[in-house]
Motif scaffolding. Structure first.
Motif, PDB file in Angstrom:
ATOM      1  N   ALA A   1       0.837  -1.197   0.000  1.00 31.45           N
ATOM      2  CA  ALA A   1       0.000   0.000   0.000  1.00 31.45           C
ATOM      3  C   ALA A   1       0.872   1.248   0.000  1.00 31.45           C
ATOM      4  CB  ALA A   1      -0.899  -0.013   1.230  1.00 31.45           C
ATOM      5  N   HIS A   2       0.339   2.320  -0.555  1.00 31.75           N
ATOM      6  CA  HIS A   2       1.069   3.585  -0.587  1.00 31.75           C
ATOM      7  C   HIS A   2       1.253   4.096   0.842  1.00 31.75           C
ATOM      8  CE1 HIS A   2       1.966   7.822  -1.378  1.00 31.75           C
ATOM      9  NE2 HIS A   2       2.313   7.434  -2.617  1.00 31.75           N
TER      10      HIS A   2
ATOM     11  N   ASP B   1      -1.475   6.209   2.246  1.00 34.61           N
ATOM     12  CA  ASP B   1      -2.698   5.469   2.587  1.00 34.61           C
ATOM     13  C   ASP B   1      -2.535   4.721   3.900  1.00 34.61           C
ATOM     14  OD1 ASP B   1      -4.015   6.321   0.302  1.00 34.61           O
ATOM     15  OD2 ASP B   1      -3.303   4.627  -0.899  1.00 34.61           O
TER      16      ASP B   1
ATOM     17  N   ARG C   1      -2.970   7.227   6.627  1.00 32.93           N
ATOM     18  CA  ARG C   1      -4.400   7.551   6.735  1.00 32.93           C
ATOM     19  C   ARG C   1      -5.145   6.441   7.476  1.00 32.93           C
ATOM     20  NH1 ARG C   1      -8.338   7.337   1.554  1.00 32.93           N
ATOM     21  NH2 ARG C   1     -10.327   7.845   2.586  1.00 32.93           N
ATOM     22  N   TYR C   2      -4.782   5.200   7.168  1.00 36.12           N
ATOM     23  CA  TYR C   2      -5.413   4.067   7.849  1.00 36.12           C
ATOM     24  C   TYR C   2      -5.060   4.057   9.333  1.00 36.12           C
ATOM     25  CZ  TYR C   2      -6.138  -0.778   9.346  1.00 36.12           C
ATOM     26  OH  TYR C   2      -6.502  -1.892  10.046  1.00 36.12           O
TER      27      TYR C   2
ATOM     28  N   GLU D   1      -7.994  -0.298   0.090  1.00 35.70           N
ATOM     29  CA  GLU D   1      -8.990   0.465  -0.668  1.00 35.70           C
ATOM     30  C   GLU D   1     -10.401   0.017  -0.303  1.00 35.70           C
ATOM     31  OE1 GLU D   1     -10.161   1.455  -5.344  1.00 35.70           O
ATOM     32  OE2 GLU D   1      -8.331   0.336  -4.868  1.00 35.70           O
TER      33      GLU D   1
ATOM     34  N   PHE E   1     -11.339   1.616   3.026  1.00 35.21           N
ATOM     35  CA  PHE E   1     -11.695   3.026   2.904  1.00 35.21           C
ATOM     36  C   PHE E   1     -13.066   3.200   2.261  1.00 35.21           C
ATOM     37  CE2 PHE E   1      -6.950   4.059   2.927  1.00 35.21           C
ATOM     38  CZ  PHE E   1      -6.995   4.505   4.241  1.00 35.21           C
TER      39      PHE E   1
END
Length: 402
Positions: free
Chosen positions: A159-160, A163, A166-167, A226, A229
């Motif tokens: 994952a980026h 991201d 953010r998670y 993804e 989210f």
């Protein structure tokens, strides 16, 4: 009592097994067992090509280094599914040594994911230590090579970092985003509908149905993140608990098909393993309710059930308890997840089943163990497969001698 033996997988091994394994390693009664395990581990390391070995053991240390503190160096277990799977297998198998295991009332066994090999070994009911060592080392070659191939051949998808941050701002528990994630809350039909609407190409799948409302998803880490989210508001509104697991390969999914094919080519190193008809009591599959005594290839069963096929735990536990007419479950751990899921699946009216840990069972065999009971709606029954099949002679040697 009629006892079903239960073996956990690696999903609940966030607790470090190393201290307990090192304690087992130092006990004189385990010397022959661990010497065979360490010698076999060294042979696996030599068999793997250097890039694959470095991928699963980046510091170059092996099982011998993890356990033998006399070497004077600190060798921690790598944080990956290869190391975790080996530790679980050795921990469970050590407890099955003929001198330590006296299960005269054992009638069946069931292994959750990587716990399957220990369940198979228990099903052989070997009484001679040389036969036990031959079988345990053959299965160790299978487990180690399979897990190494899984890491070698699975397509990576990280994952980026933005991201991930953010998670982590939303979810602080559990592991960082990886190829497997657990959900507690939605029923299977709801979850399948969400997955189908989100990613119809099948990159995400339900890999474990552990109980009616506890599931695990497998897929590329970026896709799983993804998916989270896209649905986190629904999860928060419905009280769904989401957590990434520490697994580093997507067990029980089509993503490991290439690894399974490669292990077929590794069979000459792994060696010959017994067929299902040599199991002396039922060992149950986890993909569908069935008895592995009817299987003609236990290596293929291991690859299919651990790497490729989803676990249907409610179906198989209900079938196993009823088919074996078991009234006690002895849990060999090392974690408590399989026991917890089994309780959740059996907790509905009718027949009572006692749960004990293996340590409790050994400590007080006459009194039983933990006074925890679960129930099953159908009365138990004994079938033709449960102890009434003819006992087949067990060949003395399994696998190769190299």
């Amino acid at each position: 009592m009629r006892t079903l033996l239960l073996f956990d997988g690696i999903g609940s091994t966030d607790v470090n097994l190393l201290p307990e394994l090192r304690d087992m390693y130092t006990k004189p009664e385990n010397t022959a067992f661990f010497q065979a395990m360490l010698d076999t581990s060294d042979k696996v390391s030599a068999y793997l090509d250097s890039s694959t070995f470095t991928q699963v053991c980046p510091d170059g240390y092996t099982l011998r280094d993890w356990l033998d503190q006399k070497a004077g160096r600190s060798a921690d277990v790598p944080q990956n599914s290869f190391a975790a799977g080996l530790c679980v297998y050795v921990h469970q198998t050590c407890q099955l040594q003929p001198a330590r295991h006296h299960g005269n009332d054992d009638v069946a066994s069931l292994g959750h994911s990587i716990g399957l090999p220990a369940a198979m070994i228990a099903g052989m009911r070997l009484r001679r230590m040389d036969e036990f060592i031959d079988l345990a080392t053959a299965f160790l070659r299978l487990v180690a090579v399979t897990l190494a191939r899984g890491h070698q051949l699975v397509a990576t998808s990280t994952a980026h970092p933005a991201d991930v941050d953010r998670y982590r701002a939303r979810v602080r528990r559990g592991a960082d985003p990886g190829p497997m994630a657990s959900l507690s809350g939605p029923h299977r039909a709801e979850l399948m509908s969400m997955i189908g609407a989100f990613r119809p190409n099948g990159s995400i799948s339900i890999s474990l149905a552990n109980s009616p409302k506890s599931h695990v998803l497998s897929g590329p880490a970026a896709d799983l993140l993804e998916f989270y989210f896209a649905h986190h508001e629904t999860f928060e509104r419905t009280g769904t608990a989401w957590s990434f697991l520490s697994n580093t390969i997507p067990f029980h999914s089509p993503h490991l098909a290439a690894a399974a094919r490669q292990v077929d080519d590794d069979r000459s190193f792994i060696g010959k393993l017994p067929d299902g008809d040599q199991l002396r009591f039922p060992v149950y599959a986890t993909d569908t309710p069935r008895n592995l005594q009817d299987s003609t290839d236990l290596v293929d069963e291991f690859l299919e059930q651990v790497l490729l096929r989803p676990i249907e735990w409610e179906l198989v536990t209900r079938h196993a308890i009823t088919d074996a007419a078991a009234d006690r479950i002895v849990d060999y751990g090392p974690g408590a997840a399989a026991r917890r899921f089994t309780r959740e699946c059996l907790d509905s009216g009718g027949r009572r089943v006692r749960f004990e840990s293996r340590k409790q069972s050994v400590a007080s065999p006459a009194l039983g163990g933990q006074r925890a009971m679960s129930t099953l709606s159908r009365p138990g029954r004994t079938t033709q497969g449960n102890g009434s099949r003819p006992v087949h002679p067990v060949p003395r040697h399994y696998g190769n001698s190299g």
